[in-house]
Design a protein around this motif. Structure first.
Motif, PDB file in Angstrom:
ATOM      1  N   ASN A 333       0.820  -1.209   0.000  1.00  0.00           N
ATOM      2  CA  ASN A 333       0.000   0.000   0.000  1.00  0.00           C
ATOM      3  C   ASN A 333       0.856   1.262   0.000  1.00  0.00           C
ATOM      4  N   ILE A 334       1.955   1.230   0.750  1.00  0.00           N
ATOM      5  CA  ILE A 334       2.847   2.385   0.809  1.00  0.00           C
ATOM      6  C   ILE A 334       3.504   2.616  -0.543  1.00  0.00           C
ATOM      7  N   ALA A 335       4.004   1.553  -1.155  1.00  0.00           N
ATOM      8  CA  ALA A 335       4.645   1.678  -2.463  1.00  0.00           C
ATOM      9  C   ALA A 335       3.677   2.210  -3.511  1.00  0.00           C
ATOM     10  N   ALA A 336       2.393   1.840  -3.402  1.00  0.00           N
ATOM     11  CA  ALA A 336       1.390   2.321  -4.345  1.00  0.00           C
ATOM     12  C   ALA A 336       1.197   3.829  -4.246  1.00  0.00           C
ATOM     13  N   CYS A 337       1.637   4.420  -3.132  1.00  0.00           N
ATOM     14  CA  CYS A 337       1.573   5.879  -2.960  1.00  0.00           C
ATOM     15  C   CYS A 337       2.825   6.563  -3.504  1.00  0.00           C
ATOM     16  N   GLY A 338       3.730   5.785  -4.100  1.00  0.00           N
ATOM     17  CA  GLY A 338       4.938   6.355  -4.683  1.00  0.00           C
ATOM     18  C   GLY A 338       6.057   6.587  -3.687  1.00  0.00           C
ATOM     19  N   VAL A 339       5.993   5.924  -2.526  1.00  0.00           N
ATOM     20  CA  VAL A 339       7.007   6.110  -1.486  1.00  0.00           C
ATOM     21  C   VAL A 339       7.913   4.881  -1.437  1.00  0.00           C
ATOM     22  N   PRO A 340       9.237   5.057  -1.510  1.00  0.00           N
ATOM     23  CA  PRO A 340      10.154   3.916  -1.375  1.00  0.00           C
ATOM     24  C   PRO A 340       9.985   3.261  -0.007  1.00  0.00           C
ATOM     25  N   VAL A 341       9.968   1.938   0.030  1.00  0.00           N
ATOM     26  CA  VAL A 341       9.737   1.247   1.298  1.00  0.00           C
ATOM     27  C   VAL A 341      10.547  -0.047   1.353  1.00  0.00           C
ATOM     28  N   VAL A 342      11.130  -0.319   2.504  1.00  0.00           N
ATOM     29  CA  VAL A 342      11.640  -1.648   2.840  1.00  0.00           C
ATOM     30  C   VAL A 342      10.736  -2.164   3.948  1.00  0.00           C
ATOM     31  N   ASP A 343      10.071  -3.293   3.703  1.00  0.00           N
ATOM     32  CA  ASP A 343       8.969  -3.677   4.588  1.00  0.00           C
ATOM     33  C   ASP A 343       9.237  -4.928   5.420  1.00  0.00           C
TER      34      ASP A 343
END
Length: 384
Positions: A333-343
């Protein structure tokens, strides 16, 4: 850290256990008050589901914890985790057992109350260092990740806006600390069929068999599978006595698209298939649900965050690797907002979602040190 994890895991927080979630939220609010900023418990968004009779009903959820620190800072990042587990209040797996001196078995020890402890103590250490005074951040610990974050996805999107990067504290993909890299997506659907009952012997031709229509859809769904999407018809409910043409059925299925194109293509094609089944079987069809987590590709900005985590790990003597996975989490969901994420910044452990779930205890301090270093490097401008 271990003491906190053990006390948190003693609280049952199955996603439907509202009393347990309320208790956990209160305990976490007190723990996160060690950080600057204001802790808030946010009401869940309304979520509906379909019962076995095809009726839509509201599904209650627990509150979500949000902490906002230095809200006016120019550079801000997001930290996320979840307090719920897959083990309901009546599940037999409620207690903790030491498997050896370094390995603790228990509900949520890895997924992800251990991860919450890693997040908290990494932030405490980073704040104590005095190195992140110019960096702002939000923390979200939701109550419904294990069922798709439907009651928190809008909150996730709101908090992700304008963030430089995000770290999510799911357990490592492998017990050796390997991170999850690219992820596929997921969607859950409930399809209700309304036919017409009739006597199976006297006038079956006057009936419209909802179970047959559902069975036809199952075969059509499986025919829609491709290399980039799998479809799992999971549960069919309906029918009546053997001498009655069934006028009702509910089909529940899950999809796992590997790309945004596969996700969007399926959604478009499903509408056509439902119209065809509806017309050919002369039944009514109602669709509920859809994609809950889009696929998570890794673009250049996300890869830069992975590379930073790897470099910090090397400095600490940790060999950080990563691999793609079909699993999903709030990182999607975070990546879909265009934010780089390591989850998968949480603990090392394994066997999650089973009574064999375990935490490798030394990884609490190990992974907190990794996160603390990553946070300070981001504060120092090493991620653009």
């Amino acid at each position: 850290m271990l003491k906190q994890v053990q006390s948190w895991c003693a609280i049952n927080t199955g996603t439907a256990n509202l009393e347990g979630l309320a208790q956990q939220a209160s305990v976490l609010a007190e723990a996160f008050s060690a950080l600057p900023g204001d802790v808030e418990l946010v009401e869940p968004a309304q979520v509906t589901a379909i019962d076995s009779a095809g009726r839509e009903f509201e599904k209650p959820h627990g509150k979500h914890l949000v902490l906002r620190v230095r809200a006016k800072a120019n550079r801000r990042i997001l930290f996320t985790g979840h307090m719920d587990t897959v083990f309901p209040a009546d599940h037999s797996f409620q207690n903790q057992t030491w498997l050896d001196d370094d390995t603790l078995n228990g509900p949520g020890v890895a997924d992800m109350k251990g991860g919450i402890a890693v997040m908290l103590h990494a932030l405490i250490a980073a704040e104590a260092s005095g190195a992140i005074g110019s960096l702002g951040y939000d923390v979200l610990i939701n109550s419904d990740e294990e069922t798709g974050s439907l009651a928190s996805r809008d909150l996730i999107a709101e908090l992700a806006q304008g963030k430089l990067a995000a770290l999510t504290y799911e357990p490592a993909a492998l017990p050796d600390g390997t991170l999850a890299h690219a992820r596929g997506g997921t969607g859950n659907y409930s399809i209700t069929f309304t036919g017409k009952s009739a006597h199976a012997g006297r006038n079956p031709h006057e009936g419209r068999n909802a179970v047959v229509a559902a069975a036809d859809l199952i075969l059509r769904l499986k025919a829609m599978e491709r290399d980039d999407i799998t479809i799992n018809p999971a549960k069919l409910e309906g029918g009546a006595a053997n001498n009655v043409v069934p006028d009702h059925a509910v089909l529940r299925f899950n999809i796992r698209p590997k790309s945004t194109e596969a996700m969007e293509g399926f959604d478009h094609n499903l509408a056509d298939v439902l119209r065809q089944v509806e017309a050919e079987h002369e039944v009514g069809i109602h669709r509920h649900g859809g994609v809950t987590r889009p696929p998570k590709p890794v673009d250049d900005r996300a890869q830069a965050l992975f590379d930073l985590v790897k470099a910090c790990g090397a400095e600490l003597g940790q060999d950080i690797k990563w691999q793609s996975t079909g699993g999903v989490c709030d990182g999607n969901n975070i990546a879909a907002c265009g934010v780089p994420v390591v989850d998968t910044m949480g603990v090392r452990g394994g066997a999650i979602h089973s009574p064999e779930e375990f935490l490798i205890v030394p990884s609490l301090a190990e992974r907190a040190a990794l996160s603390a270093l990553v946070i300070t490097r981001i504060a120092n401008g090493e991620l653009h």
